[in-house]
Design a protein around this motif. Sequence first.
Motif, PDB file in Angstrom:
ATOM      1  N   ALA A  69     -46.760   8.139 -15.042  1.00 20.09           N
ATOM      2  CA  ALA A  69     -46.008   9.384 -14.918  1.00 20.09           C
ATOM      3  C   ALA A  69     -46.880  10.472 -14.293  1.00 20.09           C
ATOM      4  CB  ALA A  69     -45.480   9.823 -16.278  1.00 20.09           C
ATOM      5  N   THR A  70     -48.130  10.552 -14.721  1.00 19.85           N
ATOM      6  CA  THR A  70     -49.064  11.538 -14.167  1.00 19.85           C
ATOM      7  C   THR A  70     -49.352  11.245 -12.702  1.00 19.85           C
ATOM      8  OG1 THR A  70     -50.069  11.813 -16.345  1.00 19.85           O
ATOM      9  CG2 THR A  70     -51.364  12.550 -14.445  1.00 19.85           C
ATOM     10  N   GLU A  71     -49.596   9.984 -12.395  1.00 25.43           N
ATOM     11  CA  GLU A  71     -49.906   9.585 -11.014  1.00 25.43           C
ATOM     12  C   GLU A  71     -48.712   9.831 -10.092  1.00 25.43           C
ATOM     13  OE1 GLU A  71     -52.445   8.108  -7.980  1.00 25.43           O
ATOM     14  OE2 GLU A  71     -52.766   9.030  -9.930  1.00 25.43           O
ATOM     15  N   ILE A  72     -47.518   9.508 -10.544  1.00 18.68           N
ATOM     16  CA  ILE A  72     -46.319   9.751  -9.741  1.00 18.68           C
ATOM     17  C   ILE A  72     -46.150  11.252  -9.501  1.00 18.68           C
ATOM     18  CG2 ILE A  72     -43.780   9.671  -9.805  1.00 18.68           C
ATOM     19  CD1 ILE A  72     -44.130   6.839 -11.094  1.00 18.68           C
ATOM     20  N   GLY A  73     -46.350  12.047 -10.518  1.00 19.28           N
ATOM     21  CA  GLY A  73     -46.271  13.504 -10.358  1.00 19.28           C
ATOM     22  C   GLY A  73     -47.298  14.027  -9.369  1.00 19.28           C
ATOM     23  N   ALA A 124     -47.654  12.098  10.154  1.00 16.69           N
ATOM     24  CA  ALA A 124     -46.683  11.060   9.782  1.00 16.69           C
ATOM     25  C   ALA A 124     -47.387   9.921   9.054  1.00 16.69           C
ATOM     26  CB  ALA A 124     -45.963  10.544  11.018  1.00 16.69           C
ATOM     27  N   GLY A 125     -48.576   9.553   9.517  1.00 17.75           N
ATOM     28  CA  GLY A 125     -49.342   8.495   8.861  1.00 17.75           C
ATOM     29  C   GLY A 125     -49.764   8.879   7.458  1.00 17.75           C
ATOM     30  N   GLU A 126     -50.198  10.144   7.290  1.00 14.69           N
ATOM     31  CA  GLU A 126     -50.585  10.622   5.956  1.00 14.69           C
ATOM     32  C   GLU A 126     -49.394  10.563   5.002  1.00 14.69           C
ATOM     33  OE1 GLU A 126     -51.998  14.591   6.574  1.00 14.69           O
ATOM     34  OE2 GLU A 126     -53.898  13.933   7.445  1.00 14.69           O
ATOM     35  N   ARG A 127     -48.244  11.027   5.491  1.00 18.44           N
ATOM     36  CA  ARG A 127     -47.040  11.037   4.655  1.00 18.44           C
ATOM     37  C   ARG A 127     -46.623   9.614   4.299  1.00 18.44           C
ATOM     38  NH1 ARG A 127     -41.364  11.722   4.234  1.00 18.44           N
ATOM     39  NH2 ARG A 127     -40.879  13.539   2.952  1.00 18.44           N
ATOM     40  N   LYS A 128     -46.702   8.723   5.266  1.00 20.18           N
ATOM     41  CA  LYS A 128     -46.339   7.328   5.021  1.00 20.18           C
ATOM     42  C   LYS A 128     -47.245   6.714   3.949  1.00 20.18           C
ATOM     43  CE  LYS A 128     -45.731   2.881   7.253  1.00 20.18           C
ATOM     44  NZ  LYS A 128     -46.053   2.046   8.384  1.00 20.18           N
ATOM     45  N   GLU A 129     -48.552   6.988   4.025  1.00 22.04           N
ATOM     46  CA  GLU A 129     -49.480   6.469   3.005  1.00 22.04           C
ATOM     47  C   GLU A 129     -49.124   6.992   1.619  1.00 22.04           C
ATOM     48  OE1 GLU A 129     -53.674   6.903   3.783  1.00 22.04           O
ATOM     49  OE2 GLU A 129     -53.427   6.236   5.855  1.00 22.04           O
ATOM     50  N   LEU A 130     -48.821   8.291   1.534  1.00 23.57           N
ATOM     51  CA  LEU A 130     -48.442   8.866   0.243  1.00 23.57           C
ATOM     52  C   LEU A 130     -47.164   8.221  -0.299  1.00 23.57           C
ATOM     53  CD1 LEU A 130     -49.153  12.643   0.931  1.00 23.57           C
ATOM     54  CD2 LEU A 130     -50.344  11.181  -0.731  1.00 23.57           C
ATOM     55  N   LEU A 131     -46.178   8.034   0.566  1.00 25.42           N
ATOM     56  CA  LEU A 131     -44.922   7.431   0.119  1.00 25.42           C
ATOM     57  C   LEU A 131     -45.101   5.972  -0.283  1.00 25.42           C
ATOM     58  CD1 LEU A 131     -42.422   9.082   2.616  1.00 25.42           C
ATOM     59  CD2 LEU A 131     -42.801   9.657   0.206  1.00 25.42           C
ATOM     60  N   GLU A 132     -46.006   5.259   0.394  1.00 23.74           N
ATOM     61  CA  GLU A 132     -46.292   3.877   0.001  1.00 23.74           C
ATOM     62  C   GLU A 132     -46.952   3.836  -1.379  1.00 23.74           C
ATOM     63  OE1 GLU A 132     -48.493   2.199   3.255  1.00 23.74           O
ATOM     64  OE2 GLU A 132     -46.709   2.045   4.517  1.00 23.74           O
ATOM     65  N   LYS A 133     -47.855   4.779  -1.647  1.00 25.24           N
ATOM     66  CA  LYS A 133     -48.477   4.856  -2.979  1.00 25.24           C
ATOM     67  C   LYS A 133     -47.431   5.172  -4.043  1.00 25.24           C
ATOM     68  CE  LYS A 133     -53.070   6.326  -1.493  1.00 25.24           C
ATOM     69  NZ  LYS A 133     -54.061   7.417  -1.520  1.00 25.24           N
ATOM     70  N   LEU A 134     -46.541   6.085  -3.711  1.00 23.49           N
ATOM     71  CA  LEU A 134     -45.481   6.457  -4.650  1.00 23.49           C
ATOM     72  C   LEU A 134     -44.585   5.263  -4.947  1.00 23.49           C
ATOM     73  CD1 LEU A 134     -44.028   8.659  -6.266  1.00 23.49           C
ATOM     74  CD2 LEU A 134     -42.774   9.235  -4.176  1.00 23.49           C
ATOM     75  N   LEU A 135     -44.195   4.553  -3.916  1.00 26.40           N
ATOM     76  CA  LEU A 135     -43.344   3.377  -4.099  1.00 26.40           C
ATOM     77  C   LEU A 135     -44.043   2.320  -4.954  1.00 26.40           C
ATOM     78  CD1 LEU A 135     -40.741   1.866  -3.486  1.00 26.40           C
ATOM     79  CD2 LEU A 135     -41.786   1.087  -1.344  1.00 26.40           C
TER      80      LEU A 135
END
Length: 169
Positions: free
Chosen positions: A147-151, A120-131
């Motif tokens: 665009a590349t980073e978001i992908g 859950a922590g890993e996923r949260k970090e990824l979603l925070e980076k995406l946001l």
Amino acid sequence: MTSNEQLFTPYNGTGGYVERPTSIARAIDEVADGTLSKRQQAVLQLLNKAGRNGCIWIAIGQQLNLHHGQASGVLSNLHKAGEVFMLRKKIMRCHPYVAKQFRCYYKDDEVFDTPATTRAGERKELLEKLLLQCREAGKHGFNIYQATEIGRIVDKVNAHDARTTATKG
């Protein structure tokens, strides 16, 4: 708190809580009244005295009159801040924590320098980076890097979710 003391509050400016009103209030109160700082400093002093062998949470709790949640919470915050590290060996089925100045006595394969991250922590970090990337792109317009980073981040979230689904099913 004296000028040389630092307060480690990686969880929304607190030592951590669960999403319940009493837990959140307790976490905020402990920062405001100095309880968290005193607890962190007491644990650091104890680990400094323990030297390169460190202490397990049970011994810390007994010496400082802390229950499991208080002792492990402080240790997790200090570990996340890089003030302590954890040995891979176990004493009484617990990993000892050691103050950072004793790190030179150990090889990399003998320690955990950073705390474990839950799925859950890993996923949260990824979603925070995406946001963060999406907010920046929203302010300034998308560029090829964003665009590349978001992908790339979306691919990581998808891979993470696929691993999580595979282990559940």
